[in-house]
Write a protein that holds these residues in place. Sequence first.
Motif, PDB file in Angstrom:
ATOM      1  N   LYS A 250      55.546  46.929  41.876  1.00 49.39           N
ATOM      2  CA  LYS A 250      55.687  45.902  40.845  1.00 49.39           C
ATOM      3  C   LYS A 250      54.604  44.840  41.001  1.00 49.39           C
ATOM      4  O   LYS A 250      54.067  44.333  40.005  1.00 49.39           O
ATOM      5  N   ALA A 251      54.280  44.509  42.243  1.00 45.80           N
ATOM      6  CA  ALA A 251      53.206  43.544  42.492  1.00 45.80           C
ATOM      7  C   ALA A 251      51.876  44.078  41.975  1.00 45.80           C
ATOM      8  O   ALA A 251      51.083  43.330  41.381  1.00 45.80           O
ATOM      9  N   LEU A 252      51.627  45.365  42.194  1.00 48.96           N
ATOM     10  CA  LEU A 252      50.395  45.986  41.718  1.00 48.96           C
ATOM     11  C   LEU A 252      50.340  45.986  40.195  1.00 48.96           C
ATOM     12  O   LEU A 252      49.289  45.718  39.593  1.00 48.96           O
ATOM     13  N   GLU A 253      51.468  46.254  39.563  1.00 46.93           N
ATOM     14  CA  GLU A 253      51.538  46.240  38.099  1.00 46.93           C
ATOM     15  C   GLU A 253      51.199  44.840  37.562  1.00 46.93           C
ATOM     16  O   GLU A 253      50.430  44.691  36.601  1.00 46.93           O
ATOM     17  N   ALA A 254      51.749  43.818  38.195  1.00 49.98           N
ATOM     18  CA  ALA A 254      51.489  42.441  37.775  1.00 49.98           C
ATOM     19  C   ALA A 254      50.028  42.069  38.010  1.00 49.98           C
ATOM     20  O   ALA A 254      49.400  41.390  37.189  1.00 49.98           O
ATOM     21  N   HIS A 255      49.491  42.518  39.116  1.00 51.15           N
ATOM     22  CA  HIS A 255      48.077  42.291  39.451  1.00 51.15           C
ATOM     23  C   HIS A 255      47.164  42.917  38.394  1.00 51.15           C
ATOM     24  O   HIS A 255      46.231  42.274  37.908  1.00 51.15           O
ATOM     25  N   GLU A 256      47.435  44.156  38.041  1.00 49.73           N
ATOM     26  CA  GLU A 256      46.588  44.856  37.077  1.00 49.73           C
ATOM     27  C   GLU A 256      46.730  44.268  35.676  1.00 49.73           C
ATOM     28  O   GLU A 256      45.767  44.257  34.897  1.00 49.73           O
ATOM     29  N   PHE A 257      47.908  43.749  35.351  1.00 50.90           N
ATOM     30  CA  PHE A 257      48.124  43.122  34.052  1.00 50.90           C
ATOM     31  C   PHE A 257      47.198  41.917  33.870  1.00 50.90           C
ATOM     32  O   PHE A 257      46.732  41.632  32.761  1.00 50.90           O
ATOM     33  N   LEU A 258      46.901  41.225  34.967  1.00 53.14           N
ATOM     34  CA  LEU A 258      46.091  40.011  34.913  1.00 53.14           C
ATOM     35  C   LEU A 258      44.590  40.254  35.091  1.00 53.14           C
ATOM     36  O   LEU A 258      43.801  39.324  34.932  1.00 53.14           O
ATOM     37  N   LEU A 259      44.207  41.466  35.402  1.00 53.44           N
ATOM     38  CA  LEU A 259      42.801  41.718  35.743  1.00 53.44           C
ATOM     39  C   LEU A 259      41.833  41.299  34.647  1.00 53.44           C
ATOM     40  O   LEU A 259      40.824  40.629  34.911  1.00 53.44           O
ATOM     41  N   ASP A 260      42.115  41.684  33.415  1.00 49.85           N
ATOM     42  CA  ASP A 260      41.205  41.348  32.319  1.00 49.85           C
ATOM     43  C   ASP A 260      41.076  39.841  32.148  1.00 49.85           C
ATOM     44  O   ASP A 260      39.973  39.306  31.974  1.00 49.85           O
ATOM     45  N   LEU A 261      42.203  39.146  32.184  1.00 56.53           N
ATOM     46  CA  LEU A 261      42.171  37.695  32.013  1.00 56.53           C
ATOM     47  C   LEU A 261      41.410  37.034  33.163  1.00 56.53           C
ATOM     48  O   LEU A 261      40.601  36.134  32.936  1.00 56.53           O
ATOM     49  N   ASN A 262      41.671  37.487  34.385  1.00 56.94           N
ATOM     50  CA  ASN A 262      40.941  36.944  35.536  1.00 56.94           C
ATOM     51  C   ASN A 262      39.430  37.070  35.349  1.00 56.94           C
ATOM     52  O   ASN A 262      38.673  36.145  35.657  1.00 56.94           O
ATOM     53  N   GLN A 263      39.018  38.214  34.850  1.00 56.50           N
ATOM     54  CA  GLN A 263      37.586  38.441  34.634  1.00 56.50           C
ATOM     55  C   GLN A 263      37.039  37.556  33.514  1.00 56.50           C
ATOM     56  O   GLN A 263      35.989  36.926  33.657  1.00 56.50           O
ATOM     57  N   LYS A 264      37.765  37.480  32.406  1.00 58.10           N
ATOM     58  CA  LYS A 264      37.267  36.727  31.246  1.00 58.10           C
ATOM     59  C   LYS A 264      37.221  35.226  31.518  1.00 58.10           C
ATOM     60  O   LYS A 264      36.379  34.519  30.952  1.00 58.10           O
ATOM     61  N   LEU A 265      38.088  34.735  32.380  1.00 53.09           N
ATOM     62  CA  LEU A 265      38.099  33.307  32.670  1.00 53.09           C
ATOM     63  C   LEU A 265      36.953  32.879  33.585  1.00 53.09           C
ATOM     64  O   LEU A 265      36.817  31.691  33.904  1.00 53.09           O
ATOM     65  N   PHE A 266      36.128  33.846  33.951  1.00 52.46           N
ATOM     66  CA  PHE A 266      34.924  33.515  34.720  1.00 52.46           C
ATOM     67  C   PHE A 266      33.673  34.063  34.024  1.00 52.46           C
ATOM     68  O   PHE A 266      32.660  34.302  34.670  1.00 52.46           O
ATOM     69  N   CYS A 267      33.775  34.209  32.689  1.00 49.47           N
ATOM     70  CA  CYS A 267      32.618  34.691  31.921  1.00 49.47           C
ATOM     71  C   CYS A 267      31.529  33.627  31.845  1.00 49.47           C
ATOM     72  O   CYS A 267      30.365  33.924  31.578  1.00 49.47           O
ATOM     73  N   GLU A 268      31.895  32.371  32.042  1.00 46.61           N
ATOM     74  CA  GLU A 268      30.952  31.269  32.205  1.00 46.61           C
ATOM     75  C   GLU A 268      31.440  30.433  33.381  1.00 46.61           C
ATOM     76  O   GLU A 268      32.489  30.722  33.977  1.00 46.61           O
ATOM     77  N   THR A 269      30.704  29.406  33.707  1.00 46.42           N
ATOM     78  CA  THR A 269      31.038  28.588  34.865  1.00 46.42           C
ATOM     79  C   THR A 269      32.434  27.991  34.735  1.00 46.42           C
ATOM     80  O   THR A 269      32.778  27.404  33.708  1.00 46.42           O
ATOM     81  N   ASN A 270      33.258  28.146  35.763  1.00 48.05           N
ATOM     82  CA  ASN A 270      34.559  27.498  35.828  1.00 48.05           C
ATOM     83  C   ASN A 270      34.362  25.972  35.882  1.00 48.05           C
ATOM     84  O   ASN A 270      33.499  25.497  36.611  1.00 48.05           O
ATOM     85  N   PRO A 271      35.116  25.194  35.099  1.00 50.35           N
ATOM     86  CA  PRO A 271      36.314  25.540  34.314  1.00 50.35           C
ATOM     87  C   PRO A 271      36.080  25.699  32.817  1.00 50.35           C
ATOM     88  O   PRO A 271      37.020  25.501  32.026  1.00 50.35           O
ATOM     89  N   ILE A 272      34.877  26.046  32.396  1.00 50.64           N
ATOM     90  CA  ILE A 272      34.596  26.151  30.957  1.00 50.64           C
ATOM     91  C   ILE A 272      35.559  27.136  30.262  1.00 50.64           C
ATOM     92  O   ILE A 272      36.229  26.771  29.296  1.00 50.64           O
ATOM     93  N   PRO A 273      35.678  28.396  30.754  1.00 50.08           N
ATOM     94  CA  PRO A 273      36.543  29.334  30.025  1.00 50.08           C
ATOM     95  C   PRO A 273      38.028  28.978  30.089  1.00 50.08           C
ATOM     96  O   PRO A 273      38.733  29.116  29.086  1.00 50.08           O
ATOM     97  N   VAL A 274      38.517  28.549  31.259  1.00 58.09           N
ATOM     98  CA  VAL A 274      39.956  28.275  31.365  1.00 58.09           C
ATOM     99  C   VAL A 274      40.327  27.048  30.542  1.00 58.09           C
ATOM    100  O   VAL A 274      41.421  26.984  29.965  1.00 58.09           O
ATOM    101  N   LYS A 275      39.426  26.090  30.438  1.00 57.31           N
ATOM    102  CA  LYS A 275      39.743  24.923  29.616  1.00 57.31           C
ATOM    103  C   LYS A 275      39.767  25.308  28.141  1.00 57.31           C
ATOM    104  O   LYS A 275      40.618  24.829  27.385  1.00 57.31           O
ATOM    105  N   ALA A 276      38.880  26.201  27.737  1.00 60.63           N
ATOM    106  CA  ALA A 276      38.907  26.704  26.362  1.00 60.63           C
ATOM    107  C   ALA A 276      40.201  27.474  26.104  1.00 60.63           C
ATOM    108  O   ALA A 276      40.829  27.327  25.045  1.00 60.63           O
ATOM    109  N   ALA A 277      40.608  28.300  27.074  1.00 56.94           N
ATOM    110  CA  ALA A 277      41.851  29.059  26.929  1.00 56.94           C
ATOM    111  C   ALA A 277      43.044  28.117  26.823  1.00 56.94           C
ATOM    112  O   ALA A 277      43.952  28.326  26.005  1.00 56.94           O
TER     113      ALA A 277
END
Length: 296
Positions: free
Chosen positions: A230-257
Amino acid sequence: MSNLFEGVFTALITPFKNNQIDGEAFRNLIEFQIANGVHGIVPCGTTGESATLSHEEHREVIRLAILAAAGRVKVIAGAGSNSTSESIELARHAQQAGADGALLITPYYNKPGQEGLYQHYRAIAESVQIPLVLYNVPGRTGVDLLPATVARLANMGSIVGLKEATGGMERASTIRRMCGNAITLFSGDDATFLPFLSIGGKGVISVTSNVAPAQMVAIWNAWQAGDAAKALEAHEFLLDLNQKLFCETNPIPVKAAAAMLGLCEPEIRLPLTWLAENNQAIVRATLVKMGLLAAA
């Protein structure tokens, strides 16, 4: 005291409105975090744009965070600086304000050696009684806190944790082996939260949990319950978001989100600039795909 802090800690953004701290949005953000089960909050870190907060604003953000948390979750106040005396001053303020701990980034730009890093942290530890969490992120600071230096510092009673943001599992394992339970290991890289837990880590100081706190907490809860699948499932569910929130310098993407989710105004301070339009579309699509944001 090394197990004082465990679980999911959110590295909070600092909401602005007309270039001033948006206290209402900040309080609402903290309520959102607590309602979704986080174990602590970290105001005035890198994600909180601490580098462009005045000293007065820094103190105000810490004060607001402690008041809003009201003892329901731990507050680890950002108190790092590339000036040892300034970091001591900020850590003393955190202690006086009632924070549960202070987060201390390695001194950036100065590029001290390992002995300089040791003496920097030693001086802070000897100047305050508040529990301290070290923060190593060489990609941002230009200096790397090596495992041997962490081990030297782990012998000081007030240094209780390390936010290790290199993302290296071998590095984290080496620190764990050298320090044992003398220091609590936090992942400083959202995508490595679950791997950190598997090698003895005890938590994450998370950017992603600003906008997906329940989903980050799900990894911790599943792991604590002994449900690795279940932990692995939750981890994989977040992978895309984790990657996209660092598409530019932090905290630019997370603040936009966060702005897309209505958690703050779409405002960030120079020299950082707002998320590029193409990346806005990517982040928005990811939030929609995950069910965090309604489709337009």
